[in-house]
Design a protein around this motif. Structure first.
Motif, PDB file in Angstrom:
ATOM      1  N   THR A 289       0.838  -1.193   0.000  1.00  0.00           N
ATOM      2  CA  THR A 289       0.000   0.000   0.000  1.00  0.00           C
ATOM      3  C   THR A 289       0.873   1.242   0.000  1.00  0.00           C
ATOM      4  OG1 THR A 289      -0.131  -0.146   2.428  1.00  0.00           O
ATOM      5  CG2 THR A 289      -1.972  -1.063   1.168  1.00  0.00           C
ATOM      6  N   ALA A 290       0.358   2.314  -0.596  1.00  0.00           N
ATOM      7  CA  ALA A 290       1.126   3.558  -0.675  1.00  0.00           C
ATOM      8  C   ALA A 290       0.187   4.733  -0.869  1.00  0.00           C
ATOM      9  CB  ALA A 290       2.141   3.488  -1.821  1.00  0.00           C
ATOM     10  N   LEU A 291       0.723   5.925  -0.617  1.00  0.00           N
ATOM     11  CA  LEU A 291      -0.004   7.178  -0.759  1.00  0.00           C
ATOM     12  C   LEU A 291       0.730   8.053  -1.767  1.00  0.00           C
ATOM     13  CD1 LEU A 291      -2.376   8.837   0.518  1.00  0.00           C
ATOM     14  CD2 LEU A 291      -0.682   9.796   2.092  1.00  0.00           C
ATOM     15  N   PHE A 292      -0.007   8.590  -2.735  1.00  0.00           N
ATOM     16  CA  PHE A 292       0.548   9.436  -3.781  1.00  0.00           C
ATOM     17  C   PHE A 292      -0.061  10.823  -3.701  1.00  0.00           C
ATOM     18  CE2 PHE A 292       1.704   5.326  -5.147  1.00  0.00           C
ATOM     19  CZ  PHE A 292       2.638   5.415  -6.170  1.00  0.00           C
ATOM     20  N   ASP A 293       0.648  11.829  -4.246  1.00  0.00           N
ATOM     21  CA  ASP A 293       0.082  13.175  -4.296  1.00  0.00           C
ATOM     22  C   ASP A 293      -0.757  13.351  -5.555  1.00  0.00           C
ATOM     23  OD1 ASP A 293       1.827  13.664  -6.417  1.00  0.00           O
ATOM     24  OD2 ASP A 293       3.036  15.145  -5.353  1.00  0.00           O
ATOM     25  N   ALA A 294      -1.327  14.528  -5.751  1.00  0.00           N
ATOM     26  CA  ALA A 294      -2.230  14.773  -6.873  1.00  0.00           C
ATOM     27  C   ALA A 294      -1.520  14.708  -8.219  1.00  0.00           C
ATOM     28  CB  ALA A 294      -2.906  16.132  -6.704  1.00  0.00           C
ATOM     29  N   GLU A 295      -0.196  14.853  -8.223  1.00  0.00           N
ATOM     30  CA  GLU A 295       0.573  14.773  -9.462  1.00  0.00           C
ATOM     31  C   GLU A 295       1.008  13.349  -9.777  1.00  0.00           C
ATOM     32  OE1 GLU A 295       3.836  17.534  -9.430  1.00  0.00           O
ATOM     33  OE2 GLU A 295       2.633  19.089  -8.480  1.00  0.00           O
ATOM     34  N   GLY A 296       0.640  12.396  -8.945  1.00  0.00           N
ATOM     35  CA  GLY A 296       0.996  11.007  -9.187  1.00  0.00           C
ATOM     36  C   GLY A 296       2.373  10.637  -8.683  1.00  0.00           C
ATOM     37  N   ARG A 297       2.896  11.381  -7.716  1.00  0.00           N
ATOM     38  CA  ARG A 297       4.202  11.066  -7.138  1.00  0.00           C
ATOM     39  C   ARG A 297       4.010  10.344  -5.798  1.00  0.00           C
ATOM     40  NH1 ARG A 297       7.054  16.730  -6.568  1.00  0.00           N
ATOM     41  NH2 ARG A 297       5.076  17.061  -5.463  1.00  0.00           N
ATOM     42  N   MET A 298       4.765   9.265  -5.607  1.00  0.00           N
ATOM     43  CA  MET A 298       4.657   8.553  -4.341  1.00  0.00           C
ATOM     44  C   MET A 298       5.180   9.430  -3.210  1.00  0.00           C
ATOM     45  SD  MET A 298       6.360   4.960  -3.047  1.00  0.00           S
ATOM     46  CE  MET A 298       5.428   3.881  -4.139  1.00  0.00           C
ATOM     47  N   VAL A 299       4.356   9.574  -2.176  1.00  0.00           N
ATOM     48  CA  VAL A 299       4.710  10.382  -1.011  1.00  0.00           C
ATOM     49  C   VAL A 299       5.133   9.505   0.158  1.00  0.00           C
ATOM     50  CG1 VAL A 299       3.816  12.006   0.699  1.00  0.00           C
ATOM     51  CG2 VAL A 299       3.175  12.254  -1.705  1.00  0.00           C
ATOM     52  N   ALA A 300       4.455   8.378   0.335  1.00  0.00           N
ATOM     53  CA  ALA A 300       4.753   7.486   1.460  1.00  0.00           C
ATOM     54  C   ALA A 300       4.332   6.075   1.093  1.00  0.00           C
ATOM     55  CB  ALA A 300       4.025   7.946   2.722  1.00  0.00           C
TER      56      ALA A 300
END
Length: 551
Positions: free
Chosen positions: A53-64
């Motif tokens: 599982t992961a979290l991405f920002d609105a630009e599609g970049r992995m944040v965590a």
């Protein structure tokens, strides 16, 4: 816990707040994983934890990301990019597994959902502030054999249902037609439905938790997205800048593609230039007839994993870690195949060999950091019924390669996988299987100043007629030792005591016993330099074979 308070960033977020938010964002990803694992039905996810599982920002970049499966996580950005091209909307959940449209291999089913939680009205873009992503290996997604990993597949159509990216949910409601289509093409639909719902629950939790953060911190959360990515990029770039500039190369082979037994070469050239790393797989074999082809996203994932291993592990894992690294492979090659190539083995086995050649190449730059080769395979074992009432999948651990300061670990998952085993009690309760033997293999770790880890032996008796598939490697090429260390032992597969190929699919009768003996890891350093107390411990703990123990 990683401390980012000492790092310099261009962000307006003060260092203390950034450190707090970074940990909270990673906590969102980890909690997603906990919800998925606890809510899943299949042993493959709830016990082996073959999911990420992961979290991405609105630009599609992995944040965590959660600390899950390397081959899943490094390839996730391709899935998010594929969904973003489809103009997703709040309330959507997209499902995909197509390796040519953002997936890895068909059993890895990925969900991507835009996040627009309560509290998003504080954001500059109130519609979508990020994306939640989960990827889980489903034990069957259709195809020509139970378990969807046929050893002799020649095209992707044999490997299961192929989803290029479609809405599974719209406005927060399941699209029944899409779910029905998916379930009609798998052998264990009730299990698949339950596992999909566990993934959906993980996404709900991500939106809830991100909403909590936005309500508490407002737009500072979105500023932290940028800041933590910038921080990781700067840290990785600084580590790469410390490597000696130059070009480093390595090569290795896969032991046939499941159609022929001929070696399949993988070649890599790594160029270190200041704070950047260029990785070129020119010289690697053309795509093959069998299923060891690996999408470029999988090759990138293996490269990123090695870079993470050879740089400071405390750097927060996110898109910033990938930015200083470029990866290329010729189109139509083993590591950048074109449809309709079969790819199911590429994700699990070819990725392991990419890891091996990357470590070998970068050993020329940082020999003190690069380990000896580990087992170099996931030892994929799939057992299922053609009637569709069960599908068992497992990757089996083996020996890890020794390092310059430590022995390799015994009987662990190595390289691109990070799963657990299926406990014997669960395996026998859930499937018509009986575990006959599960033990370490003495003498399989390469000798050296530091010894390679031991392989495993796992023997299962099938209690009803079934189909067995094996996708394995290092059955004739030994994991290499380094700096004078000896090679690890090869693995072996048997059915009723008779050797079978490294890659095979065959029907077996009830009462048949399948045995998988996994490779050991390579040793590191001259064996004559091994501490006598360590060698005595090897004898005492039964880690040497009879011949070595008598020496």
């Amino acid at each position: 816990m990683t401390d980012t308070t000492s790092g310099e960033t261009d962000s307006d977020v003060d260092p203390v707040t950034l450190e707090i938010l970074r940990n909270q964002l990673e906590g969102v990803a980890e909690e997603m994983g906990q919800v998925l694992i606890r809510g899943a039905y299949s042993p493959n996810i709830k016990e082996r934890q073959d999911c990420s599982t992961a979290l991405f920002d609105a630009e599609g970049r992995m944040v965590a990301q959660a600390e899950h499966i390397p081959v899943h996580l490094g390839a996730m950005p391709e899935a998010v990019a594929a969904v973003r091209e489809q103009d997703p909307e709040p309330g959507d959940v997209w499902i995909l597994n197509d390796p040519f449209e953002g997936g890895t291999h068909l059993p890895d089913v990925t969900l991507v959902s835009p996040l627009s939680p309560e509290g998003a009205e504080n954001a500059e873009d109130p519609d979508i502030v990020g994306y939640a992503v989960s990827r889980a290996h489903h034990a069957d997604v259709g195809g020509s054999t139970p378990g969807s990993m046929p050893a002799g597949a020649r095209e992707i159509y044999e490997e299961g249902i192929r989803l290029p990216g479609v809405r599974l949910a719209r406005d927060g409601e399941i699209v029944d037609d899409v779910m029905s289509l998916f379930l009609a093409n798998v052998r264990t639909p009730d299990e698949r439905r339950a596992d999909i719902r566990a993934q959906l629950a993980a996404h709900d939790r991500a939106e809830e938790r991100l909403g909590d953060l936005l309500a508490e911190h407002g737009e500072t959360v979105l500023d932290a997205f940028d800041a933590v990515i910038d921080y990781s990029r700067d840290r990785v770039a600084a580590e790469l800048a410390e490597l000696p500039d130059g070009t480093y190369a390595a090569s290795d082979v896969l032991e046939g593609d499941g159609v022929t037994d001929e070696d399949v070469p993988i070649e890599v050239t790594v160029t270190v230039d200041g704070s950047t790393l260029d990785v070129d797989f020119a010289g690697t074999a053309d795509q093959v007839a069998g299923n060891l082809n690996a999408p470029l996203a999988v090759a990138k994932s293996a490269v990123y994993f090695v870079v993470r291993c050879l740089t400071d592990p405390e750097i927060p894992p996110n898109q910033g870690c990938y930015d200083p690294v470029t990866v290329s492979a010729p189109e139509g090659s083993l590591l950048n195949p074109t449809a309709p190539a079969a790819v199911v083995g590429g994700n699990v086995e070819t990725s392991q060999r990419v890891t091996d050649v990357m470590f070998a190449a970068l050993a020329g730059a940082v020999p003190e950091r690069a380990p000896a080769q580990g087992q170099g395979t996931m030892n994929n074992l799939i057992v299922g019924s053609r009637e569709g009432d069960f599908a068992y999948y497992e990757t089996i651990g083996g020996g890890a390669g020794a390092t310059s300061d430590a022995d390799g670990m015994d009987g662990v998952q190595v390289g691109m996988t990070n799963t657990l085993n299926t406990p014997v009690e669960v395996l026998e309760a859930e499937y018509p299987l009986r575990v006959e033997r599960y033990a370490l293999r003495p003498g399989t770790g390469g000798d050296g100043e530091h010894r390679g880890g031991l392989g495993l032996e796992r023997a299962l008796t099938v209690e009803r007629d079934a189909t067995v598939s094996l996708l394995t490697e290092r059955r004739r090429t030994r994991p290499r030792g380094v700096a004078g260390g000896e090679d690890g032992a090869t693995g072996e597969n048997l059915v009723d005591g008779e050797p079978v190929p490294a890659k095979t699919t065959q029907d077996v009768e009830a009462g048949s016993t399948v045995t998988v003996r996994t490779p050991g890891g390579g040793g590191h350093g001259d064996p004559a330099e091994r501490d006598e107390e360590a060698r005595e411990a090897d004898r005492r703990d039964g880690k040497l074979d009879d011949e070595s123990a008598d020496a």
